[in-house]
Design a protein around this motif. Structure first.
Motif, PDB file in Angstrom:
ATOM      1  N   PHE A  70     -60.247  56.500 -28.000  1.00 23.69           N
ATOM      2  CA  PHE A  70     -59.008  56.369 -27.800  1.00 23.69           C
ATOM      3  C   PHE A  70     -58.841  55.050 -28.536  1.00 23.69           C
ATOM      4  CE2 PHE A  70     -59.007  59.795 -24.698  1.00 23.69           C
ATOM      5  CZ  PHE A  70     -58.139  60.661 -25.196  1.00 23.69           C
ATOM      6  N   ASP A  71     -58.420  54.892 -29.778  1.00 25.71           N
ATOM      7  CA  ASP A  71     -58.491  53.657 -30.592  1.00 25.71           C
ATOM      8  C   ASP A  71     -57.207  52.835 -30.626  1.00 25.71           C
ATOM      9  OD1 ASP A  71     -57.504  55.978 -31.912  1.00 25.71           O
ATOM     10  OD2 ASP A  71     -57.969  55.139 -33.898  1.00 25.71           O
ATOM     11  N   MET A  72     -56.173  53.609 -29.962  1.00 26.51           N
ATOM     12  CA  MET A  72     -54.961  53.073 -30.059  1.00 26.51           C
ATOM     13  C   MET A  72     -54.047  52.923 -28.797  1.00 26.51           C
ATOM     14  SD  MET A  72     -51.761  54.482 -32.253  1.00 26.51           S
ATOM     15  CE  MET A  72     -50.551  53.427 -32.956  1.00 26.51           C
ATOM     16  N   LEU A  73     -53.587  51.633 -28.243  1.00 25.99           N
ATOM     17  CA  LEU A  73     -53.021  51.688 -26.999  1.00 25.99           C
ATOM     18  C   LEU A  73     -51.388  51.404 -27.736  1.00 25.99           C
ATOM     19  CD1 LEU A  73     -52.623  50.919 -23.846  1.00 25.99           C
ATOM     20  CD2 LEU A  73     -52.743  48.443 -24.771  1.00 25.99           C
ATOM     21  N   SER A  74     -50.707  52.433 -27.054  1.00 22.73           N
ATOM     22  CA  SER A  74     -49.419  52.651 -27.787  1.00 22.73           C
ATOM     23  C   SER A  74     -48.371  51.907 -27.056  1.00 22.73           C
ATOM     24  CB  SER A  74     -48.921  54.306 -28.035  1.00 22.73           C
ATOM     25  OG  SER A  74     -49.897  54.651 -28.745  1.00 22.73           O
ATOM     26  N   ILE A  79     -48.772  52.003 -16.368  1.00 26.04           N
ATOM     27  CA  ILE A  79     -49.085  53.140 -17.041  1.00 26.04           C
ATOM     28  C   ILE A  79     -49.388  52.744 -18.408  1.00 26.04           C
ATOM     29  CG2 ILE A  79     -48.379  55.579 -17.855  1.00 26.04           C
ATOM     30  CD1 ILE A  79     -48.113  55.241 -14.960  1.00 26.04           C
ATOM     31  N   TYR A  80     -50.670  53.322 -19.023  1.00 22.51           N
ATOM     32  CA  TYR A  80     -51.166  53.060 -20.187  1.00 22.51           C
ATOM     33  C   TYR A  80     -51.034  54.117 -21.170  1.00 22.51           C
ATOM     34  CZ  TYR A  80     -53.048  48.906 -17.602  1.00 22.51           C
ATOM     35  OH  TYR A  80     -53.275  47.814 -17.095  1.00 22.51           O
ATOM     36  N   ASN A  81     -50.153  54.223 -22.267  1.00 23.33           N
ATOM     37  CA  ASN A  81     -50.542  55.443 -23.071  1.00 23.33           C
ATOM     38  C   ASN A  81     -51.398  55.211 -24.412  1.00 23.33           C
ATOM     39  OD1 ASN A  81     -47.670  55.441 -21.698  1.00 23.33           O
ATOM     40  ND2 ASN A  81     -47.742  57.382 -22.680  1.00 23.33           N
ATOM     41  N   LEU A  82     -52.660  56.052 -24.178  1.00 19.81           N
ATOM     42  CA  LEU A  82     -53.262  55.930 -25.073  1.00 19.81           C
ATOM     43  C   LEU A  82     -53.265  56.862 -26.177  1.00 19.81           C
ATOM     44  CD1 LEU A  82     -56.356  55.293 -22.774  1.00 19.81           C
ATOM     45  CD2 LEU A  82     -55.009  53.523 -24.010  1.00 19.81           C
ATOM     46  N   ALA A 110     -48.619  67.853 -15.221  1.00 21.20           N
ATOM     47  CA  ALA A 110     -46.971  68.392 -15.418  1.00 21.20           C
ATOM     48  C   ALA A 110     -46.297  67.460 -16.497  1.00 21.20           C
ATOM     49  CB  ALA A 110     -46.166  68.596 -14.277  1.00 21.20           C
ATOM     50  N   SER A 111     -47.015  66.313 -16.880  1.00 21.77           N
ATOM     51  CA  SER A 111     -46.236  65.132 -17.639  1.00 21.77           C
ATOM     52  C   SER A 111     -46.911  65.290 -18.979  1.00 21.77           C
ATOM     53  CB  SER A 111     -46.595  63.749 -17.156  1.00 21.77           C
ATOM     54  OG  SER A 111     -48.042  63.681 -17.202  1.00 21.77           O
ATOM     55  N   SER A 112     -45.986  64.830 -19.865  1.00 22.50           N
ATOM     56  CA  SER A 112     -46.662  65.053 -21.497  1.00 22.50           C
ATOM     57  C   SER A 112     -46.918  63.355 -21.858  1.00 22.50           C
ATOM     58  CB  SER A 112     -45.823  65.877 -22.216  1.00 22.50           C
ATOM     59  OG  SER A 112     -46.395  65.754 -23.582  1.00 22.50           O
ATOM     60  N   PRO A 113     -47.819  62.838 -22.101  1.00 21.72           N
ATOM     61  CA  PRO A 113     -49.082  63.345 -21.883  1.00 21.72           C
ATOM     62  C   PRO A 113     -49.561  63.587 -20.580  1.00 21.72           C
ATOM     63  CG  PRO A 113     -49.571  60.912 -22.519  1.00 21.72           C
ATOM     64  CD  PRO A 113     -47.963  61.501 -22.752  1.00 21.72           C
ATOM     65  N   LEU A 164     -53.250  60.292 -24.017  1.00 20.22           N
ATOM     66  CA  LEU A 164     -53.719  60.423 -22.779  1.00 20.22           C
ATOM     67  C   LEU A 164     -52.842  59.244 -22.005  1.00 20.22           C
ATOM     68  CD1 LEU A 164     -55.728  61.515 -20.441  1.00 20.22           C
ATOM     69  CD2 LEU A 164     -57.228  59.689 -21.258  1.00 20.22           C
ATOM     70  N   ALA A 165     -52.383  59.449 -20.833  1.00 23.02           N
ATOM     71  CA  ALA A 165     -51.788  58.144 -20.035  1.00 23.02           C
ATOM     72  C   ALA A 165     -52.640  57.877 -18.834  1.00 23.02           C
ATOM     73  CB  ALA A 165     -50.547  58.671 -19.671  1.00 23.02           C
ATOM     74  N   ILE A 166     -52.990  56.538 -18.747  1.00 24.69           N
ATOM     75  CA  ILE A 166     -53.909  56.232 -17.647  1.00 24.69           C
ATOM     76  C   ILE A 166     -52.847  55.438 -16.731  1.00 24.69           C
ATOM     77  CG2 ILE A 166     -55.938  54.652 -17.042  1.00 24.69           C
ATOM     78  CD1 ILE A 166     -56.509  57.377 -18.255  1.00 24.69           C
ATOM     79  N   LYS A 167     -52.850  55.820 -15.493  1.00 23.51           N
ATOM     80  CA  LYS A 167     -52.019  54.998 -14.260  1.00 23.51           C
ATOM     81  C   LYS A 167     -52.999  54.147 -13.390  1.00 23.51           C
ATOM     82  CE  LYS A 167     -49.826  57.709 -11.118  1.00 23.51           C
ATOM     83  NZ  LYS A 167     -48.818  58.447 -10.658  1.00 23.51           N
TER      84      LYS A 167
END
Length: 178
Positions: free
Chosen positions: A56-60, A77-80, A28-31, A89-92
């Motif tokens: 996933f070459d960029m850590l935003s 939270i990491y936004n990739l 339900a979230s974006s990303p 993609l977000a990794i928590k």
């Protein structure tokens, strides 16, 4: 090569690291946010970066969240982003508030260096094996972590009174803030 959707990425993580590696998926979230096990997170991040199907070459961005003393949990939270696949993609990661520690990602993405330092400085989250984990926004001798929900503003810093909202005159307050 065809772009993988988020469900395929999650299945790829599970098939590589086991079902227990993925704790929760929030579509339900974006990303989409994928919560992964902290103890496997460094390997998962390396996989997301190196696997040619993902790249996933960029850590935003790295964001810290304090869920408060009652919950006893903090989140990172990491936004990739994958530039070639135009995929986000977000990794928590969830960690104990008492000893918040996650692995540093500087060995994968150099951009993690200052982002981790900022998250450490404001939340007190330790990034294990970071090459230079020290305050970046606040002075080295600052007490506490200002974005924690139970942060107590110090009254004095190096002999100077620290300005509190309630110490300011009402006419000094921005309009609508009293």
């Amino acid at each position: 090569m065809a772009e993988l959707d988020t469900n395929q990425i999650v299945e790829l993580i599970k098939s590589t690291f086991g079902e227990a590696a993925v704790i929760e998926v929030v579509e339900a979230s974006s990303p989409t946010v994928v919560e992964v096990a902290v103890d496997q997170s460094l390997s998962i991040f390396e996989f997301l970066y190196k696997d040619e199907r993902l790249y996933f070459d960029m850590l935003s961005c790295i964001t810290g969240i304090d869920n408060g003393p009652e919950a006893g949990i903090m989140e990172v939270i990491y936004n990739l982003y994958s530039i070639p696949f135009e995929q986000s993609l977000a990794i928590k990661l969830k960690v104990s508030r008492e000893q918040p520690e996650v692995p540093s990602l500087v060995s994968i993405w150099r951009a993690a260096d200052w982002m981790e330092r900022e998250t450490y400085d404001l939340f007190g989250i330790n990034f294990k094996d970071h090459p230079d984990l020290r305050r970046i926004l606040l002075p080295a001798d600052w007490e506490g972590y200002p974005l924690r929900k139970d942060y107590k503003h110090q009254d004095k810093y190096r002999g100077m009174t620290v300005a509190h909202k309630d110490l300011l005159n009402k006419e000094d307050q921005p309009e609508g803030r009293e």
